[in-house]
Design a protein around this motif. Structure first.
Motif, PDB file in Angstrom:
ATOM      1  N   UNK A 124     -31.832 139.664  21.647  1.00 13.09           N
ATOM      2  CA  UNK A 124     -30.798 139.024  22.437  1.00 13.09           C
ATOM      3  C   UNK A 124     -30.938 139.632  23.814  1.00 13.09           C
ATOM      4  N   UNK A 125     -30.493 138.817  24.950  1.00  9.97           N
ATOM      5  CA  UNK A 125     -30.535 139.347  26.294  1.00  9.97           C
ATOM      6  C   UNK A 125     -29.564 140.881  26.450  1.00  9.97           C
ATOM      7  N   UNK A 126     -30.553 141.611  27.123  1.00 14.23           N
ATOM      8  CA  UNK A 126     -30.054 142.989  27.535  1.00 14.23           C
ATOM      9  C   UNK A 126     -28.577 142.739  28.081  1.00 14.23           C
ATOM     10  N   UNK A 127     -27.663 143.743  27.808  1.00 12.18           N
ATOM     11  CA  UNK A 127     -26.175 143.585  28.332  1.00 12.18           C
ATOM     12  C   UNK A 127     -26.261 144.067  29.787  1.00 12.18           C
ATOM     13  N   UNK A 128     -27.378 145.154  30.201  1.00 11.70           N
ATOM     14  CA  UNK A 128     -27.403 145.556  31.460  1.00 11.70           C
ATOM     15  C   UNK A 128     -28.936 145.380  31.894  1.00 11.70           C
ATOM     16  N   UNK A 129     -29.247 144.807  32.890  1.00 13.39           N
ATOM     17  CA  UNK A 129     -30.611 144.390  33.267  1.00 13.39           C
ATOM     18  C   UNK A 129     -31.068 143.355  32.558  1.00 13.39           C
ATOM     19  N   UNK A 130     -32.660 143.141  33.105  1.00 11.86           N
ATOM     20  CA  UNK A 130     -33.235 142.103  32.774  1.00 11.86           C
ATOM     21  C   UNK A 130     -33.996 142.040  31.259  1.00 11.86           C
ATOM     22  N   UNK A 131     -34.336 140.993  30.721  1.00 11.11           N
ATOM     23  CA  UNK A 131     -34.912 141.336  29.619  1.00 11.11           C
ATOM     24  C   UNK A 131     -34.409 141.084  28.384  1.00 11.11           C
ATOM     25  N   UNK A 132     -34.756 141.337  27.071  1.00 13.88           N
ATOM     26  CA  UNK A 132     -34.328 141.257  25.795  1.00 13.88           C
ATOM     27  C   UNK A 132     -34.438 142.638  25.257  1.00 13.88           C
ATOM     28  N   UNK A 133     -33.650 142.873  24.042  1.00 12.71           N
ATOM     29  CA  UNK A 133     -33.341 143.938  23.334  1.00 12.71           C
ATOM     30  C   UNK A 133     -33.414 143.590  21.825  1.00 12.71           C
ATOM     31  N   UNK A 134     -33.943 144.370  20.897  1.00  9.21           N
ATOM     32  CA  UNK A 134     -33.973 144.248  19.562  1.00  9.21           C
ATOM     33  C   UNK A 134     -32.552 144.742  19.102  1.00  9.21           C
ATOM     34  N   UNK A 135     -31.837 144.157  17.985  1.00  8.77           N
ATOM     35  CA  UNK A 135     -30.638 144.410  17.649  1.00  8.77           C
ATOM     36  C   UNK A 135     -30.633 144.173  15.949  1.00  8.77           C
ATOM     37  N   UNK A 136     -30.289 145.421  15.405  1.00  7.70           N
ATOM     38  CA  UNK A 136     -30.114 145.265  14.041  1.00  7.70           C
ATOM     39  C   UNK A 136     -28.503 145.488  13.742  1.00  7.70           C
ATOM     40  N   UNK A 137     -28.084 144.612  13.042  1.00  7.37           N
ATOM     41  CA  UNK A 137     -26.581 144.981  12.744  1.00  7.37           C
ATOM     42  C   UNK A 137     -26.144 144.322  11.101  1.00  7.37           C
ATOM     43  N   UNK A 138     -25.172 145.013  10.593  1.00  5.28           N
ATOM     44  CA  UNK A 138     -24.483 144.613   9.234  1.00  5.28           C
ATOM     45  C   UNK A 138     -23.463 143.507   9.669  1.00  5.28           C
ATOM     46  N   UNK A 139     -23.674 142.573   8.842  1.00 12.58           N
ATOM     47  CA  UNK A 139     -22.454 141.414   8.982  1.00 12.58           C
ATOM     48  C   UNK A 139     -21.800 141.130   7.731  1.00 12.58           C
ATOM     49  N   UNK A 140     -20.553 141.301   7.200  1.00 15.41           N
ATOM     50  CA  UNK A 140     -19.737 140.913   6.367  1.00 15.41           C
ATOM     51  C   UNK A 140     -19.514 139.176   6.431  1.00 15.41           C
ATOM     52  N   UNK A 141     -19.798 138.740   5.377  1.00 12.39           N
ATOM     53  CA  UNK A 141     -19.402 137.114   5.306  1.00 12.39           C
ATOM     54  C   UNK A 141     -18.761 137.090   3.800  1.00 12.39           C
ATOM     55  N   UNK A 142     -17.598 136.521   4.009  1.00 15.22           N
ATOM     56  CA  UNK A 142     -16.627 136.092   2.946  1.00 15.22           C
ATOM     57  C   UNK A 142     -17.227 134.798   2.417  1.00 15.22           C
ATOM     58  N   UNK A 143     -17.046 134.887   0.875  1.00 17.09           N
ATOM     59  CA  UNK A 143     -17.539 133.572   0.208  1.00 17.09           C
ATOM     60  C   UNK A 143     -16.784 132.419   0.804  1.00 17.09           C
ATOM     61  N   UNK A 144     -15.717 132.682   0.964  1.00 11.50           N
ATOM     62  CA  UNK A 144     -14.923 131.457   1.554  1.00 11.50           C
ATOM     63  C   UNK A 144     -15.322 130.843   2.884  1.00 11.50           C
ATOM     64  N   UNK A 145     -16.119 131.653   3.584  1.00 12.68           N
ATOM     65  CA  UNK A 145     -16.578 131.130   4.745  1.00 12.68           C
ATOM     66  C   UNK A 145     -18.052 130.461   4.643  1.00 12.68           C
ATOM     67  N   UNK A 146     -18.551 130.488   3.450  1.00 12.22           N
ATOM     68  CA  UNK A 146     -20.163 130.162   3.187  1.00 12.22           C
ATOM     69  C   UNK A 146     -20.193 128.681   2.741  1.00 12.22           C
ATOM     70  N   UNK A 147     -20.765 127.950   3.316  1.00 12.13           N
ATOM     71  CA  UNK A 147     -20.922 126.392   3.202  1.00 12.13           C
ATOM     72  C   UNK A 147     -22.130 126.396   2.122  1.00 12.13           C
ATOM     73  N   UNK A 148     -23.314 127.101   2.507  1.00 11.53           N
ATOM     74  CA  UNK A 148     -24.506 127.027   1.652  1.00 11.53           C
ATOM     75  C   UNK A 148     -25.249 128.174   1.860  1.00 11.53           C
ATOM     76  N   UNK A 149     -25.774 128.898   0.543  1.00  7.43           N
ATOM     77  CA  UNK A 149     -26.549 130.022   0.824  1.00  7.43           C
ATOM     78  C   UNK A 149     -27.814 129.994  -0.046  1.00  7.43           C
TER      79      UNK A 149
END
Length: 155
Positions: A124-149
């Motif tokens: 994603x674009x850096x929050x401060x300055x130019x360029x991009x940065x690598x991001x690793x995150x964990x995301x919880x997804x409810x089954x009710x929000x899933x259309x197809x997996x």
């Protein structure tokens, strides 16, 4: 007894003897073409499909109701629908289409009865300055929000 009821009863009796297997879908067409789709905690073998087919075939009277029967395993191209299907794919990459039409792809880290947790890696674009940065995150997804997996197939 009604055809679908009897078919479901026989299938459930078979599945009670095989707790590692579970029903993904049971389809019966207007012309009595029956399709049973199974999945298993450790996969589904050809013998598993044969055993399920025999449990139905040998206990239904074709003189009363003629039908064709096809028993198959849920393939990699089939969507994941149940927590047990997600659970057996922990550690794999999955692509999730959400109800809001957005898509996420990541490693399936954990599963419970309400949600899945994915590890997402992206730039994603850096929050401060130019360029991009690598991001690793964990995301919880409810089954009710899933259309197809789907499991991502990599060669």
């Amino acid at each position: 007894m009604e055809f679908k009821t009897e078919l479901s009863r026989l299938l459930n009796e078979f599945l009670e003897t095989r707790p590692d297997l579970f029903l993904v879908d049971l389809k019966i067409s207007a012309t009595s073409d029956v399709t049973v789709i199974l999945d298993g905690d450790n996969g589904v073998t050809l013998q598993d499909c044969l055993d399920a087919s025999r449990a139905i075939e040998f206990n239904m009277d074709r003189e009363i109701h003629d039908f064709s029967l096809q028993v198959m395993s849920s393939g990699l191209s089939e969507p994941l629908e149940y927590p047990r299907q997600f659970r057996k794919n922990i550690g794999r990459e999955i692509e999730v289409m959400l109800n809001d039409s957005s898509e996420v792809e990541g490693e399936l880290l954990s599963v419970d009865d309400e949600k899945v947790v994915l590890r997402l890696e992206y730039r994603r674009p850096k929050l401060v300055g130019k360029g991009k940065e690598d991001v690793v995150e964990e995301r919880e997804i409810l089954y009710t929000d899933i259309k197809k997996a789907l499991v991502v197939i990599k060669f």
